[in-house]
Design a protein around this motif. Structure first.
Motif, PDB file in Angstrom:
ATOM      1  N   LYS A  67       0.556  -1.226   0.025  1.00 36.19           N
ATOM      2  CA  LYS A  67      -0.083  -0.084  -0.214  1.00 36.19           C
ATOM      3  C   LYS A  67       0.922   1.230   0.108  1.00 36.19           C
ATOM      4  O   LYS A  67       0.321   2.305  -0.448  1.00 36.19           O
ATOM      5  CB  LYS A  67      -0.819   0.048   1.313  1.00 36.19           C
ATOM      6  CG  LYS A  67      -0.320   0.166   2.505  1.00 36.19           C
ATOM      7  CD  LYS A  67      -1.403  -0.054   3.642  1.00 36.19           C
ATOM      8  CE  LYS A  67      -0.610   0.076   4.998  1.00 36.19           C
ATOM      9  NZ  LYS A  67      -1.574   0.008   6.144  1.00 36.19           N
ATOM     10  N   GLU A  68       2.092   1.176   0.556  1.00 33.52           N
ATOM     11  CA  GLU A  68       3.027   2.457   0.524  1.00 33.52           C
ATOM     12  C   GLU A  68       3.843   2.718  -1.031  1.00 33.52           C
ATOM     13  O   GLU A  68       4.044   3.693  -1.308  1.00 33.52           O
ATOM     14  CB  GLU A  68       4.331   2.059   1.405  1.00 33.52           C
ATOM     15  CG  GLU A  68       4.006   2.121   2.938  1.00 33.52           C
ATOM     16  CD  GLU A  68       3.404   0.769   3.175  1.00 33.52           C
ATOM     17  OE1 GLU A  68       2.610   0.558   4.187  1.00 33.52           O
ATOM     18  OE2 GLU A  68       3.435  -0.445   2.428  1.00 33.52           O
ATOM     19  N   CYS A  69       3.579   1.567  -1.998  1.00 37.38           N
ATOM     20  CA  CYS A  69       4.224   1.823  -3.186  1.00 37.38           C
ATOM     21  C   CYS A  69       3.259   1.517  -4.374  1.00 37.38           C
ATOM     22  O   CYS A  69       3.465   2.324  -5.365  1.00 37.38           O
ATOM     23  CB  CYS A  69       5.304   0.450  -3.224  1.00 37.38           C
ATOM     24  SG  CYS A  69       6.471   0.509  -1.970  1.00 37.38           S
ATOM     25  N   TYR A  70       2.186   0.780  -4.144  1.00 37.85           N
ATOM     26  CA  TYR A  70       1.409   0.489  -5.363  1.00 37.85           C
ATOM     27  C   TYR A  70      -0.092   1.057  -5.410  1.00 37.85           C
ATOM     28  O   TYR A  70      -0.478   0.781  -4.294  1.00 37.85           O
ATOM     29  CB  TYR A  70       1.391  -0.994  -5.585  1.00 37.85           C
ATOM     30  CG  TYR A  70       0.794  -1.423  -6.877  1.00 37.85           C
ATOM     31  CD1 TYR A  70       1.181  -0.888  -8.038  1.00 37.85           C
ATOM     32  CD2 TYR A  70      -0.146  -2.541  -6.685  1.00 37.85           C
ATOM     33  CE1 TYR A  70       0.710  -1.460  -9.255  1.00 37.85           C
ATOM     34  CE2 TYR A  70      -0.785  -2.863  -7.947  1.00 37.85           C
ATOM     35  CZ  TYR A  70      -0.171  -2.457  -9.367  1.00 37.85           C
ATOM     36  OH  TYR A  70      -0.785  -2.929 -10.139  1.00 37.85           O
ATOM     37  N   GLU A  71      -0.597   1.563  -6.217  1.00 39.04           N
ATOM     38  CA  GLU A  71      -1.981   1.968  -6.405  1.00 39.04           C
ATOM     39  C   GLU A  71      -2.140   3.391  -5.345  1.00 39.04           C
ATOM     40  O   GLU A  71      -3.060   3.414  -4.644  1.00 39.04           O
ATOM     41  CB  GLU A  71      -3.007   1.046  -6.046  1.00 39.04           C
ATOM     42  CG  GLU A  71      -3.109  -0.327  -6.350  1.00 39.04           C
ATOM     43  CD  GLU A  71      -3.883  -0.219  -7.893  1.00 39.04           C
ATOM     44  OE1 GLU A  71      -4.046   0.810  -8.308  1.00 39.04           O
ATOM     45  OE2 GLU A  71      -4.581  -1.269  -8.220  1.00 39.04           O
ATOM     46  N   LEU A  72      -1.062   4.243  -5.572  1.00 37.53           N
ATOM     47  CA  LEU A  72      -1.089   5.500  -4.927  1.00 37.53           C
ATOM     48  C   LEU A  72      -2.024   6.403  -5.417  1.00 37.53           C
ATOM     49  O   LEU A  72      -2.304   6.758  -6.720  1.00 37.53           O
ATOM     50  CB  LEU A  72       0.265   6.078  -4.768  1.00 37.53           C
ATOM     51  CG  LEU A  72       1.247   5.040  -4.319  1.00 37.53           C
ATOM     52  CD1 LEU A  72       2.844   6.095  -4.319  1.00 37.53           C
ATOM     53  CD2 LEU A  72       1.094   4.781  -2.714  1.00 37.53           C
TER      54      LEU A  72
END
Length: 640
Positions: free
Chosen positions: A392-397
């Motif tokens: 969640k920190e890297c993807y789908e921001l």
């Protein structure tokens, strides 16, 4: 006084189960056969309401009696199926799929498989075709109905003046409105979850509560049942997976079912009351339970080299009837009619069985599918870990997160970023390979990707629900890259053929590419043609083949399991032709990454005993590393 038995209702169950069976067999004539589940929902609403209200009116309804009957009706055949399917899956499913199967066992036992499958995927997705317990989603809906509905009726009987119709009608209207809205905005939730399906059960309940005027005139009942049968036929033969469902479309099978239920004594109902039709209806629960695991496992092992008859629809249908008959006569019927003398002991035994079911399912989950079940070579091929950037920190921001600079770094994170990886899930698939490549070359980069979202300005992704979000996040990403002077290079990675497979799409793509290149005119742009796609789940097929080679060599593939030569060029011919127009742009470089995987004999799917793909079109972590090393020579320019 017990509820009057209606043989035509059992016959109506035949009209529910057979289309489902034929639909899952892949018979195109029954393209809307999935509506059989909706027929079952209306029947259940009618019967359950009839039984409960009659007993409430006679002041003899108890929750314990109700659940004893429901457990006797549902559990014996279901747990027999779960035990058999678990054993079969234990010996046939690869670890990742067996782990998923374990989750479905636990969720089925806890009456929540519809919630699990809603979270995992859609009913019509190709991956869904190999989930042995997918069909239990409808049991989840019914079991959840059995939890809240009797309590609601009891409260109405005690405090609501027995005005059942008012409350049932309110539930019907609210749920139907929610269903129509949800089918457009949250289609998978509308398909699987009970709030969107309650109206179908309530339609049956309203019939039981005599909300609709009743007629016994033969002319009227024949017209009603004939109309009902026509609506069912339209649903079964003309609906397809492209139909927006449930929504308004579900009215056809539900109203059709209601009309037939209200037409007792009509010609159609007399036909439904004939012995052969009733017999299939009596088997309907067991038929429904057994048909899908058999078809799913056939789909799972569809490429195995055995005589075609044993993979045919005819054989599977005959086998389904055989299992269903055994289940009905040996398991389901004897336990259903058995008198329960000690209810406390009965419920304790029920809880114990449920606990064992959860324990068995959990064993597959906590052990990651028990990879020790299969040969080491097969387990190695089947193991395809997720990208480390799938967080969640890297993807789908979100757009705001991107503007705030909350994206992840790649490669040598001690260095200043010199490149950005921008794309969709194919960019995520490539991220670990590019991360290692950059690290080996002492370079750093930024990771900016969203699923189903092409890295081009003004081009919406394949997910309609997030199209606006996709366009906005892309604008934010392009702004971040353009404004960052350190980032000199941009790597664009996407499943491009999704946006170039028609003349109109090609024009939209060209315009979006021009806008993007204009925005990034001061950057070096590396346009990646990433990898060929298979028409099968690569690690699953490789692992299955390794399993067969270990145990039944005669059934194993005689040739390497590769993707046919020229697949990428064929599927992306429009794109490749269009890109030739951009060859003279000095800051635009086409990176034919797929060539690192492909040769004269086709595109390889494994190397050194490891699968190069995660599924049918995404590279695995190992495959990404291999592809970048062997087909990404141009990328060296951006890390020098």
């Amino acid at each position: 006084m017990s509820l009057k038995y209606r043989s035509d209702i059992d016959g109506l169950r035949t009209l529910a189960v057979m289309p489902v069976l034929f639909y899952h067999a892949g018979m195109t004539l029954f393209s809307g056969g999935y509506v059989g589940v909706d027929i079952f929902f209306v029947i259940s609403g009618y019967l359950i309401t009839s039984i409960i209200v009659r007993e409430l009116d006679e002041d003899r309804f108890t929750i314990s009696n109700f659940y004893v009957r429901r457990v006797k009706r549902i559990f014996p055949a279901l747990y027999f199926l779960l035990a058999f399917t678990f054993l079969l899956s234990f010996f046939t499913l690869m670890p990742v799929h067996f782990e998923s199967f374990g989750k479905s066992v636990v969720s089925t036992v806890l009456f929540g498989s519809n919630i699990l499958f809603w979270q995992e995927s859609g009913y019509f997705d190709s991956q869904a075709e190999t989930k042995p317990l997918l069909h239990t989603w409808s049991l989840g809906v019914e079991e959840q109905f059995y939890i809240f509905f009797p309590i609601m009726l009891m409260l109405i009987a005690k405090y609501g003046g027995k005005k059942y119709v008012r409350y049932a009608l309110t539930l019907f209207i609210a749920s139907f409105i929610l269903c129509v809205w949800g089918t457009k905005t949250h289609p998978e939730a509308a398909f699987y979850l009970i709030p969107y399906r309650t109206w179908e059960l309530m339609l049956g309940a309203l019939i039981a509560l005599k909300f609709f005027p009743k007629t016994e005139k033969p002319l009227h009942t024949n017209i009603m049942s004939g109309t009902g049968l026509l609506l069912l036929c339209i649903s079964i033969f003309y609906f397809s997976h492209d139909t927006s469902f449930p929504g308004y479309a579900a009215l056809l099978p539900c109203v059709g079912t209601a009309l037939i239920i209200m037409s007792e004594g009509s010609f159609v109902n007399r036909v439904l009351s004939t012995k052969p039709v009733v017999w299939i209806g009596l088997l309907s629960y067991s038929l429904y339970l057994w048909h899908w695991p058999l078809f799913a496992l056939r789909n799972y092992w569809g490429n195995i080299d055995i005589p075609p008859f044993y993979k045919s629809n005819l054989f599977l249908i005959l086998l389904t009837f055989a299992f269903a008959a055994f289940s009905y006569y040996i398991v389901e019927k004897p336990l259903r009619v058995k008198k329960i003398e000690n209810r406390k002991l009965f419920f304790r035994a029920t809880y114990a069985v449920m606990f064992i079911g959860c324990l068995v399912g959990a064993s597959a989950i906590v052990t990651n599918g028990i990879p020790q079940r299969i040969p080491e070579e097969a387990a190695k091929l089947a193991y395809t870990p997720n990208s480390k950037f799938k967080t969640k920190e890297c993807y789908e921001l979100s757009e705001d997160a991107i503007k705030a600079g909350k994206y992840c770094s790649m490669g040598d994170t001690e260095s200043k970023p010199v490149f950005a990886l921008w794309g969709d899930s194919h960019a995520l698939a490539l991220s670990d390979g590019l991360d290692k490549f950059a690290g080996d070359n002492k370079a750093s980069g930024l990771f900016m990707s969203n699923s189903a979202c092409p890295p081009l300005l003004g081009l919406a992704g394949t997910d309609r629900a997030k199209a606006d979000q996709c366009i906005k996040s892309n604008i934010a990403i392009a702004d971040e890259i353009a404004d960052n002077r350190k980032v000199e290079n941009v790597v664009l990675v996407c499943r491009w053929m999704k946006y170039t497979d028609s003349p109109q799409k090609l024009e939209d793509f060209r315009a979006a590419l021009d806008r993007t290149l204009d925005k990034l005119k001061h950057k070096e742009v590396f346009f990646v043609l990433d990898n060929a796609e298979a028409d099968f789940d690569v690690p699953r097929e490789l692992a299955k083949d390794a399993l067969l080679k270990a145990y039944i060599p005669a059934l194993a593939s005689k040739q390497p399991i590769n993707i046919s030569a020229g697949t990428y060029e064929t599927m992306n011919s429009n794109l490749i032709s269009l890109l030739k127009e951009y060859e003279n742009r000095t800051n635009f470089h086409v990176v034919p990454l797929y060539q690192g995987l492909c040769g004269p004999d086709g595109c390889i799917t494994q190397y050194d005993g490891r699968a190069l793909y995660y599924d049918d079109d995404h590279l695995s972590v190992f495959g990404a590393d291999y592809a970048v090393k062997n087909g990404g020579a141009l990328l060296l320019e951006m890390v020098k």
